[in-house]
Design an enzyme around this catalytic site. Sequence first.
Site, PDB file in Angstrom:
ATOM      1  N   VAL A 182       0.844  -1.213   0.000  1.00 58.46           N
ATOM      2  CA  VAL A 182       0.000   0.000   0.000  1.00 58.46           C
ATOM      3  C   VAL A 182       0.873   1.255   0.000  1.00 58.46           C
ATOM      4  O   VAL A 182       0.661   2.163  -0.802  1.00 58.46           O
ATOM      5  CB  VAL A 182      -0.966   0.013   1.208  1.00 58.46           C
ATOM      6  CG1 VAL A 182      -1.559   1.387   1.430  1.00 58.46           C
ATOM      7  CG2 VAL A 182      -2.069  -1.000   1.001  1.00 58.46           C
TER       8      VAL A 182
ATOM      9  N   TYR B 166       2.463   1.883  -3.457  1.00 57.11           N
ATOM     10  CA  TYR B 166       1.559   2.352  -4.505  1.00 57.11           C
ATOM     11  C   TYR B 166       0.892   3.685  -4.168  1.00 57.11           C
ATOM     12  O   TYR B 166       0.522   4.434  -5.060  1.00 57.11           O
ATOM     13  CB  TYR B 166       0.511   1.286  -4.843  1.00 57.11           C
ATOM     14  CG  TYR B 166       1.113   0.182  -5.661  1.00 57.11           C
ATOM     15  CD1 TYR B 166       1.436   0.386  -7.000  1.00 57.11           C
ATOM     16  CD2 TYR B 166       1.402  -1.049  -5.089  1.00 57.11           C
ATOM     17  CE1 TYR B 166       2.020  -0.620  -7.753  1.00 57.11           C
ATOM     18  CE2 TYR B 166       1.978  -2.056  -5.839  1.00 57.11           C
ATOM     19  CZ  TYR B 166       2.281  -1.834  -7.173  1.00 57.11           C
ATOM     20  OH  TYR B 166       2.869  -2.829  -7.921  1.00 57.11           O
ATOM     21  N   GLU B 167       0.763   3.997  -2.891  1.00 57.19           N
ATOM     22  CA  GLU B 167       0.149   5.264  -2.495  1.00 57.19           C
ATOM     23  C   GLU B 167       1.136   6.427  -2.557  1.00 57.19           C
ATOM     24  O   GLU B 167       0.794   7.498  -3.038  1.00 57.19           O
ATOM     25  CB  GLU B 167      -0.446   5.153  -1.088  1.00 57.19           C
ATOM     26  CG  GLU B 167      -1.667   4.267  -0.988  1.00 57.19           C
ATOM     27  CD  GLU B 167      -2.888   4.818  -1.700  1.00 57.19           C
ATOM     28  OE1 GLU B 167      -3.062   6.054  -1.769  1.00 57.19           O
ATOM     29  OE2 GLU B 167      -3.686   4.003  -2.208  1.00 57.19           O
ATOM     30  N   SER B 168       2.353   6.224  -2.046  1.00 58.33           N
ATOM     31  CA  SER B 168       3.273   7.362  -1.892  1.00 58.33           C
ATOM     32  C   SER B 168       4.696   7.098  -2.350  1.00 58.33           C
ATOM     33  O   SER B 168       5.526   8.010  -2.291  1.00 58.33           O
ATOM     34  CB  SER B 168       3.324   7.767  -0.423  1.00 58.33           C
ATOM     35  OG  SER B 168       3.950   6.738   0.339  1.00 58.33           O
TER      36      SER B 168
ATOM     37  N   SER C 268      -5.516   1.115  -4.053  1.00 62.19           N
ATOM     38  CA  SER C 268      -4.245   0.504  -4.466  1.00 62.19           C
ATOM     39  C   SER C 268      -4.084  -0.887  -3.854  1.00 62.19           C
ATOM     40  O   SER C 268      -3.522  -1.777  -4.495  1.00 62.19           O
ATOM     41  CB  SER C 268      -3.066   1.394  -4.095  1.00 62.19           C
ATOM     42  OG  SER C 268      -2.979   1.529  -2.695  1.00 62.19           O
TER      43      SER C 268
END
Length: 160
Positions: free
Chosen positions: A52, A55-57, A130
């Site tokens: 996570v 894919y997020e940050s 994500s």
Amino acid sequence: MQAWGTLVVTLATLMVVTVDAKIYERCELAKKLEKAGLNGFKGYTVGDWLCVAHYESGFDTSFVDHNPDGSSEYGIFQLNSAWWCNNGVTPTQNLCHMNCNDLLNRHILDDIMCAKRVVSLHKSMKAWDSWSRHCSGHDLSEWLKGCDIHLKTDPHNTDW
């Protein structure tokens, strides 16, 4: 001349945020997540959380994304200002009782505590698109290769 002073103060503030930000290395973040109790939390592994965060940050604590609805997402887990934190702009539920800017530094325990709240209230990690697209149902062991993390996957673990 007053505009010059305002510019200097603004730049100094931005530099402080930037200096305190961090882009984590994968294994370094894995160890922090494990230490904070995310390994096995609600049946999810550190691999889920790394996936996570990637894919997020991109593991970047200073990442902010602005949404078409006017809300913004903050920090390593991209927590939304309409629900989880207060950015002083977006109407918010502020369910984590925090300022969104507090999610933008290298100190991620508050990010982790808020992410735990997200999972507890949603009863899954599906709050992150994500996770549903890239992590759910996939072999996440690659995220932990070489990190010396021992997986806990007890689905009955409901620690909060």
